[in-house]
Design an enzyme around this catalytic site. Structure first.
Site, PDB file in Angstrom:
ATOM      1  N   THR A   1       3.054  12.876  69.837  1.00  0.00           N
ATOM      2  CA  THR A   1       2.670  11.732  69.000  1.00  0.00           C
ATOM      3  C   THR A   1       3.802  11.470  68.002  1.00  0.00           C
ATOM      4  O   THR A   1       4.772  10.816  68.334  1.00  0.00           O
ATOM      5  CB  THR A   1       1.325  11.980  68.292  1.00  0.00           C
ATOM      6  OG1 THR A   1       1.361  13.262  67.641  1.00  0.00           O
ATOM      7  CG2 THR A   1       0.173  11.978  69.289  1.00  0.00           C
TER       8      THR A   1
ATOM      9  N   LYS B   1       2.251  20.341  71.270  1.00  0.00           N
ATOM     10  CA  LYS B   1       2.579  19.220  70.403  1.00  0.00           C
ATOM     11  C   LYS B   1       1.963  19.488  69.049  1.00  0.00           C
ATOM     12  O   LYS B   1       0.934  20.161  68.923  1.00  0.00           O
ATOM     13  CB  LYS B   1       2.085  17.890  70.972  1.00  0.00           C
ATOM     14  CG  LYS B   1       0.571  17.731  71.128  1.00  0.00           C
ATOM     15  CD  LYS B   1      -0.221  17.347  69.896  1.00  0.00           C
ATOM     16  CE  LYS B   1       0.327  16.107  69.223  1.00  0.00           C
ATOM     17  NZ  LYS B   1      -0.479  15.790  67.976  1.00  0.00           N
TER      18      LYS B   1
ATOM     19  N   THR C   1      -4.725  24.204  65.609  1.00  0.00           N
ATOM     20  CA  THR C   1      -4.819  22.783  65.293  1.00  0.00           C
ATOM     21  C   THR C   1      -3.576  22.069  65.772  1.00  0.00           C
ATOM     22  O   THR C   1      -2.634  21.860  65.046  1.00  0.00           O
ATOM     23  CB  THR C   1      -5.017  22.557  63.795  1.00  0.00           C
ATOM     24  OG1 THR C   1      -6.203  23.226  63.410  1.00  0.00           O
ATOM     25  CG2 THR C   1      -5.175  21.103  63.468  1.00  0.00           C
TER      26      THR C   1
ATOM     27  N   GLU D   1       5.850  16.519  60.140  1.00  0.00           N
ATOM     28  CA  GLU D   1       6.170  15.105  59.900  1.00  0.00           C
ATOM     29  C   GLU D   1       7.104  14.947  58.700  1.00  0.00           C
ATOM     30  O   GLU D   1       6.792  15.375  57.592  1.00  0.00           O
ATOM     31  CB  GLU D   1       4.883  14.312  59.690  1.00  0.00           C
ATOM     32  CG  GLU D   1       4.099  14.150  60.989  1.00  0.00           C
ATOM     33  CD  GLU D   1       2.748  13.489  60.808  1.00  0.00           C
ATOM     34  OE1 GLU D   1       2.221  12.992  61.816  1.00  0.00           O
ATOM     35  OE2 GLU D   1       2.223  13.478  59.695  1.00  0.00           O
TER      36      GLU D   1
ATOM     37  N   ASN E   1       2.649   8.784  57.207  1.00  0.00           N
ATOM     38  CA  ASN E   1       1.186   8.816  57.133  1.00  0.00           C
ATOM     39  C   ASN E   1       0.587   7.640  56.371  1.00  0.00           C
ATOM     40  O   ASN E   1      -0.625   7.399  56.463  1.00  0.00           O
ATOM     41  CB  ASN E   1       0.737  10.155  56.542  1.00  0.00           C
ATOM     42  CG  ASN E   1       0.855  11.263  57.571  1.00  0.00           C
ATOM     43  OD1 ASN E   1       0.025  11.360  58.467  1.00  0.00           O
ATOM     44  ND2 ASN E   1       1.905  12.052  57.451  1.00  0.00           N
TER      45      ASN E   1
ATOM     46  N   THR F   1      -1.718   1.492  61.001  1.00  0.00           N
ATOM     47  CA  THR F   1      -1.286   0.092  61.021  1.00  0.00           C
ATOM     48  C   THR F   1       0.123  -0.093  61.549  1.00  0.00           C
ATOM     49  O   THR F   1       0.532  -1.208  61.837  1.00  0.00           O
ATOM     50  CB  THR F   1      -1.363  -0.489  59.616  1.00  0.00           C
ATOM     51  OG1 THR F   1      -0.578   0.326  58.721  1.00  0.00           O
ATOM     52  CG2 THR F   1      -2.798  -0.545  59.127  1.00  0.00           C
TER      53      THR F   1
END
Length: 398
Positions: free
Chosen positions: A147, A173, A184, A271, A393, A398
């Site tokens: 992702t 991932k 997780t 991230e 994030n 969107t």
């Protein structure tokens, strides 16, 4: 027995595929599968989030039935989480369709999804995707699960069991929503070792406790994620059935190496991250407290932000230690950052600021802590907290 790290390759009898079917908004592989030419013993660990996603629940129930799998179908972009009865039916449809395609029982098929929570799967694309899947020996499926990851995460080792060379290969991932409580992210490990299913479950659960459960990126536990191990026995070693078997320790060590390497790759690819952060705790009262303190340090937003800013502010580390309920000799704590001693006997030690800042520019920052409350240890991995984490994030949906 020696565990040897090698370039990624599938164990005997395993195949995969990864394709693009248009699930996301970017041009990338987003769908795939992994399968063994024979049924494999299987084990899994699963997210403890109360809103456990439909594919996660289905795979857990499937494995728990008799600890066997032969295939797993995976997708990224859409999590099939919080999608109600329709989501459960869609996961079962995936299981049924892949079973029919491979000519195996649906009870031998696992399902895994990751991505946006709350969106239903476009089943027309899923059905067409299953029809397109082909057996391959490349690593396309390792790309199909990604992702916000910046790259595929893979690890592979070999070990000799009963005179046979056994391969253990894993991929995963994970980049955000990483704060495991029984895993997780999505992780898949394949091996051609022969091992009893219940013993494989015990080995995986034990290994996850000190690897995947000791990483954190942002303190959030996802709804979907799991680690699954499949062992098809094609290496032809004598089946491992007990922790007292002569070769069991070698297998457990080899599996732990793969799990640990994958866990560290997730932490390093958090991230927006620029640095892998490792914390090693010694002198803990027991192993549980050692792990607790290590994970608290790598999970502290203040510590993570200081590491991003290359600020050797050890006060943020010692305050995090004190905020736990672990046993601590408050007069004799020591803290070392990338080899530079900063605290001894809970007091500041003079160090050269410029040297410390330069040391924190490395891609990995290692924090060593001594609690002086016992002989146990703990280890955890995380990453720095960057401006880019917020950017990613703030616009994930969107």
């Amino acid at each position: 027995m020696t565990v040897t790290t090698i370039d990624f390759q599938w164990p005997a009898g395993f195949y995969n595929d990864g394709i693009e079917i248009g699930l996301g908004t970017v041009d990338k592989k987003d769908f795939g599968y992994l399968f063994s030419e024979v049924p494999a013993t299987a084990a899994g660990t699963y997210t403890t989030n109360q809103f456990q996603a439909a594919p996660t629940k289905l795979t857990k129930n499937t494995i728990n039935h008799n600890h066997h799998l032969q295939a797993v179908v995976v997708n990224s972009a859409i999590a099939n989480s919080c999608t109600g009865v329709q989501g459960e039916q869609d996961a079962q449809t995936e299981q049924q369709l892949l079973g029919e395609k491979l000519g195996i029982s649906p009870d031998l098929v696992g399902v895994a999804s990751t991505g946006l929570i709350g969106a239903p799967l476009p089943m027309d694309k899923i059905k067409a995707g299953i029809a397109q899947l082909q057996p391959a020996t490349d690593d396309g499926v390792t790309q199909a699960v990604l992702t916000t990851d910046t790259h595929a995460k893979k690890a592979c080792v070999q070990v000799e069991l009963d005179g046979q060379t056994v391969t253990i290969a894993g991929f995963c991932k994970g980049s955000g929503m990483i704060h495991p409580k029984m895993a997780t992210m999505l992780g898949f490990v394949t091996t051609d070792a022969a091992i009893d299913g219940e013993l494989l479950q015990h080995t995986l659960s034990t290994g996850v406790d000190t690897t995947f459960n000791q990483i954190t990126v942002d303190g959030d536990t996802s709804t979907n994620d799991m680690v699954v191990v499949m062992a098809n026995g094609l290496a032809k070693n004598a089946e491992l059935t007990s922790t007292t078997d002569a070769d069991y320790a070698a297998f457990a060590e080899a599996l732990h190496v793969v799990l640990g390497e994958l866990a560290k790759q997730i932490a390093a690819d958090g991230e927006g991250a620029t640095k892998l952060v490792e914390c090693n705790v010694s002198g803990a009262f027991n192993d549980q407290e050692g792990q607790q303190v290590a994970k608290a340090i790598v999970g502290s937003n203040l510590v993570k932000a200081a590491i991003f800013g290359q600020d050797p502010n050890w006060g943020r580390i010692i305050s995090t230690i004190g905020a736990t309920d672990a046993h601590v000799d408050i007069d004799h704590v020591s803290i070392t950052l990338n080899g530079i001693l900063m605290v001894q006997d809970s007091l500041a030690v003079p160090f050269d600021l410029d040297t410390a800042v330069d040391a924190m520019k490395e891609n990995q920052v290692t924090i060593d802590v001594t609690l002086n409350s016992g002989n146990a240890t703990g280890q955890a991995w995380g990453c720095d907290l960057t401006y880019n984490y917020v950017k990613i994030n703030a616009s994930y949906h969107t």
